[in-house]
Design a protein around this motif. Structure first.
Motif, PDB file in Angstrom:
ATOM      1  N   GLN A 177      -2.861  15.125  -3.051  1.00  0.00           N
ATOM      2  CA  GLN A 177      -3.438  13.923  -2.472  1.00  0.00           C
ATOM      3  C   GLN A 177      -4.877  13.782  -2.944  1.00  0.00           C
ATOM      4  O   GLN A 177      -5.671  14.715  -2.843  1.00  0.00           O
ATOM      5  CB  GLN A 177      -3.385  13.977  -0.949  1.00  0.00           C
ATOM      6  N   VAL A 178      -5.226  12.596  -3.466  1.00  0.00           N
ATOM      7  CA  VAL A 178      -6.572  12.372  -3.986  1.00  0.00           C
ATOM      8  C   VAL A 178      -7.364  11.380  -3.144  1.00  0.00           C
ATOM      9  O   VAL A 178      -8.570  11.251  -3.311  1.00  0.00           O
ATOM     10  CB  VAL A 178      -6.547  11.893  -5.460  1.00  0.00           C
ATOM     11  N   ASP A 179      -6.681  10.679  -2.252  1.00  0.00           N
ATOM     12  CA  ASP A 179      -7.324   9.722  -1.363  1.00  0.00           C
ATOM     13  C   ASP A 179      -6.414   9.552  -0.158  1.00  0.00           C
ATOM     14  O   ASP A 179      -5.342  10.150  -0.083  1.00  0.00           O
ATOM     15  CB  ASP A 179      -7.557   8.392  -2.078  1.00  0.00           C
ATOM     16  N   ASN A 180      -6.825   8.730   0.776  1.00  0.00           N
ATOM     17  CA  ASN A 180      -6.087   8.542   2.012  1.00  0.00           C
ATOM     18  C   ASN A 180      -4.613   8.232   1.776  1.00  0.00           C
ATOM     19  O   ASN A 180      -3.749   8.771   2.431  1.00  0.00           O
ATOM     20  CB  ASN A 180      -6.734   7.436   2.854  1.00  0.00           C
ATOM     21  N   ASN A 181      -4.319   7.353   0.862  1.00  0.00           N
ATOM     22  CA  ASN A 181      -2.945   6.955   0.598  1.00  0.00           C
ATOM     23  C   ASN A 181      -2.649   6.977  -0.895  1.00  0.00           C
ATOM     24  O   ASN A 181      -1.911   6.137  -1.406  1.00  0.00           O
ATOM     25  CB  ASN A 181      -2.693   5.551   1.176  1.00  0.00           C
ATOM     26  N   SER A 182      -3.214   7.949  -1.607  1.00  0.00           N
ATOM     27  CA  SER A 182      -3.092   7.999  -3.052  1.00  0.00           C
ATOM     28  C   SER A 182      -2.788   9.428  -3.504  1.00  0.00           C
ATOM     29  O   SER A 182      -3.410  10.378  -3.034  1.00  0.00           O
ATOM     30  CB  SER A 182      -4.402   7.519  -3.687  1.00  0.00           C
ATOM     31  N   TRP A 183      -1.837   9.549  -4.428  1.00  0.00           N
ATOM     32  CA  TRP A 183      -1.403  10.850  -4.927  1.00  0.00           C
ATOM     33  C   TRP A 183      -1.518  10.891  -6.438  1.00  0.00           C
ATOM     34  O   TRP A 183      -1.401   9.873  -7.111  1.00  0.00           O
ATOM     35  CB  TRP A 183       0.039  11.118  -4.509  1.00  0.00           C
ATOM     36  N   SER A 184      -1.724  12.071  -6.961  1.00  0.00           N
ATOM     37  CA  SER A 184      -1.842  12.273  -8.393  1.00  0.00           C
ATOM     38  C   SER A 184      -1.024  13.503  -8.784  1.00  0.00           C
ATOM     39  O   SER A 184      -0.650  14.306  -7.936  1.00  0.00           O
ATOM     40  CB  SER A 184      -3.310  12.494  -8.763  1.00  0.00           C
TER      41      SER A 184
END
Length: 102
Positions: free
Chosen positions: A59-66
């Protein structure tokens, strides 16, 4: 790749590569590239990388994945299952795992 997991050092540079699996293209959310290793002390682990829709995601942000990279220690049973599932050569399986005769 070298990582400490649960107080143990796992290093792809010193472990024996047993088998590899590759799917997709880098940058794709389902891309996966992983390898099964055995340490000199007999521990098994997976080392790999994958896209945002794989077990290697982060997880890279609240609702973002990488995508990401990781090492996962395996039990001998899980290592054998991975090897069988990913079409590892039977010679490799017979050499590193105790098998029953059919």
């Amino acid at each position: 790749m070298k990582r400490v997991v649960n107080g143990k050092v796992f290093d792809t540079g010193t472990a024996k590569l047993l088998s590899s699996f590759y799917f997709g293209s880098p940058g794709d959310i389902n891309f996966i590239d992983e390898s099964l290793y055995r340490t000199k002390r007999g521990a098994y682990f997976l080392a790999g990388e994958g896209g945002a829709n794989t077990k290697y995601s982060r997880q890279v942000d609240n609702n973002s994945w990488s995508g990401g990279k990781a090492i996962f220690p395996l039990t001998i049973e899980d290592a054998l299952e991975w090897a069988e599932t990913h079409d590892t050569e039977s010679e490799v399986i017979e050499r590193y795992f105790k098998l029953e005769k059919a």
